[in-house]
Write a protein that holds these residues in place. Structure first.
Motif, mmCIF file in Angstrom:
data_model
loop_
_atom_site.group_PDB
_atom_site.id
_atom_site.type_symbol
_atom_site.label_atom_id
_atom_site.label_comp_id
_atom_site.label_asym_id
_atom_site.label_seq_id
_atom_site.Cartn_x
_atom_site.Cartn_y
_atom_site.Cartn_z
ATOM 1 N N ARG A 50 -40.195 23.979 30.290
ATOM 2 C CA ARG A 50 -40.421 23.409 31.702
ATOM 3 C C ARG A 50 -41.057 22.094 31.570
ATOM 4 N NH1 ARG A 50 -43.781 27.759 35.338
ATOM 5 N NH2 ARG A 50 -45.976 27.255 34.463
ATOM 6 N N GLN A 51 -40.725 21.230 32.497
ATOM 7 C CA GLN A 51 -41.457 19.746 32.571
ATOM 8 C C GLN A 51 -41.538 19.369 33.881
ATOM 9 O OE1 GLN A 51 -39.350 16.922 30.299
ATOM 10 N NE2 GLN A 51 -41.151 15.687 29.579
ATOM 11 N N THR A 52 -42.685 18.725 34.299
ATOM 12 C CA THR A 52 -42.808 18.076 35.830
ATOM 13 C C THR A 52 -42.871 16.503 35.439
ATOM 14 O OG1 THR A 52 -45.160 18.363 35.405
ATOM 15 C CG2 THR A 52 -43.982 19.957 36.890
ATOM 16 N N GLY A 93 -43.977 13.104 34.561
ATOM 17 C CA GLY A 93 -44.949 12.558 33.931
ATOM 18 C C GLY A 93 -45.925 13.153 33.047
ATOM 19 N N GLU A 94 -45.395 14.702 32.669
ATOM 20 C CA GLU A 94 -46.073 15.761 31.769
ATOM 21 C C GLU A 94 -45.119 15.896 30.661
ATOM 22 O OE1 GLU A 94 -49.424 15.321 34.328
ATOM 23 O OE2 GLU A 94 -49.081 16.775 32.189
ATOM 24 N N GLU A 95 -45.726 16.534 29.575
ATOM 25 C CA GLU A 95 -44.942 16.813 28.558
ATOM 26 C C GLU A 95 -44.251 18.102 28.952
ATOM 27 O OE1 GLU A 95 -47.739 14.871 24.942
ATOM 28 O OE2 GLU A 95 -47.415 17.115 25.039
ATOM 29 N N ARG A 96 -43.189 18.507 28.015
ATOM 30 C CA ARG A 96 -42.533 19.448 28.236
ATOM 31 C C ARG A 96 -43.149 20.769 27.714
ATOM 32 N NH1 ARG A 96 -36.254 18.756 26.949
ATOM 33 N NH2 ARG A 96 -36.684 17.144 28.385
ATOM 34 N N GLU A 97 -43.174 21.734 28.443
ATOM 35 C CA GLU A 97 -44.276 22.917 28.360
ATOM 36 C C GLU A 97 -43.519 24.208 28.151
ATOM 37 O OE1 GLU A 97 -47.456 25.455 31.014
ATOM 38 O OE2 GLU A 97 -45.698 24.516 32.136
ATOM 39 N N PHE A 98 -43.806 24.969 27.045
ATOM 40 C CA PHE A 98 -43.281 26.228 26.661
ATOM 41 C C PHE A 98 -43.446 27.270 27.677
ATOM 42 C CE2 PHE A 98 -41.971 29.468 23.633
ATOM 43 C CZ PHE A 98 -42.607 30.911 24.207
ATOM 44 N N VAL A 99 -42.408 27.939 28.105
ATOM 45 C CA VAL A 99 -42.442 29.133 28.913
ATOM 46 C C VAL A 99 -42.332 30.298 28.302
ATOM 47 C CG1 VAL A 99 -41.357 30.101 31.109
ATOM 48 C CG2 VAL A 99 -41.567 27.384 30.697
ATOM 49 N N THR A 135 -43.205 24.884 39.717
ATOM 50 C CA THR A 135 -42.038 23.831 40.151
ATOM 51 C C THR A 135 -42.081 22.838 39.139
ATOM 52 O OG1 THR A 135 -42.317 24.079 42.605
ATOM 53 C CG2 THR A 135 -41.748 21.900 41.712
ATOM 54 N N ALA A 136 -40.499 22.726 38.592
ATOM 55 C CA ALA A 136 -40.543 22.078 37.462
ATOM 56 C C ALA A 136 -39.027 21.805 36.976
ATOM 57 C CB ALA A 136 -41.059 22.410 36.086
ATOM 58 N N ALA A 137 -38.398 21.099 36.044
ATOM 59 C CA ALA A 137 -37.174 21.328 35.690
ATOM 60 C C ALA A 137 -37.262 22.017 34.496
ATOM 61 C CB ALA A 137 -36.849 19.722 35.212
ATOM 62 N N TYR A 138 -36.467 23.145 34.435
ATOM 63 C CA TYR A 138 -36.591 24.104 33.336
ATOM 64 C C TYR A 138 -35.311 23.954 32.346
ATOM 65 C CZ TYR A 138 -39.859 26.851 35.633
ATOM 66 O OH TYR A 138 -41.140 27.194 36.246
ATOM 67 N N TYR A 139 -35.628 23.859 31.093
ATOM 68 C CA TYR A 139 -34.773 23.767 29.895
ATOM 69 C C TYR A 139 -34.539 24.920 29.035
ATOM 70 C CZ TYR A 139 -35.409 18.466 31.390
ATOM 71 O OH TYR A 139 -35.601 17.698 31.798
#
Length: 122
Positions: A36-38, A40-46, A89-93
């Motif tokens: 997931r990613q918000t 200005g932030e790096e993509r984060e492992f979920v 809250t984020a975009a999930y990939y």
């Protein structure tokens, strides 16, 4: 090609299920993960699921609230999210790689779906 879907607006404490469907290749021999990613932030492992024995791995921030499952017959992986918080809250990939393990690094993954936006209101 991976297609992520299922995002939307949900109230805090609610649930939502995301889907990651594959076309053109079978997911049977791929480990599938969600990041997931918000802004200005790096993509984060979920979390992710391995194709070996269905082993799963989750980030501490979602452990106990999120569940990943796969339906090989439908060539689809699901991310069931419950007890959602505004910070989810984020975009999930979704992403796939032919590893037996579940790497947590973005660079390990060759195939990505487009993001699906999850918004959790307080």
């Amino acid at each position: 090609q991976l297609q992520a879907s299922g995002g939307g607006l949900v109230q805090a404490g609610g649930s939502l299920t995301l889907s990651c469907a594959a076309s053109g290749r079978t997911l049977t021999t791929y480990s599938i993960v969600w990041f997931r990613q918000t802004p200005g932030e790096e993509r984060e492992f979920v979390g992710g699921v391995s194709w070996i024995g269905g082993r799963t791995d989750y980030a501490d921030s979602v452990k106990g609230r999120f569940t990943i499952s796969r339906d090989n017959a439908k060539n689809t992986v699901y991310l069931r999210m419950s007890s959602l918080k505004p910070e989810d809250t984020a975009a999930y990939y979704c992403a796939a790689a032919s590893y037996r393990v579940i790497p947590r690094e973005v660079k390990a993954y060759d195939y990505w779906g487009q993001g699906t936006l999850v918004t959790v209101s307080s």
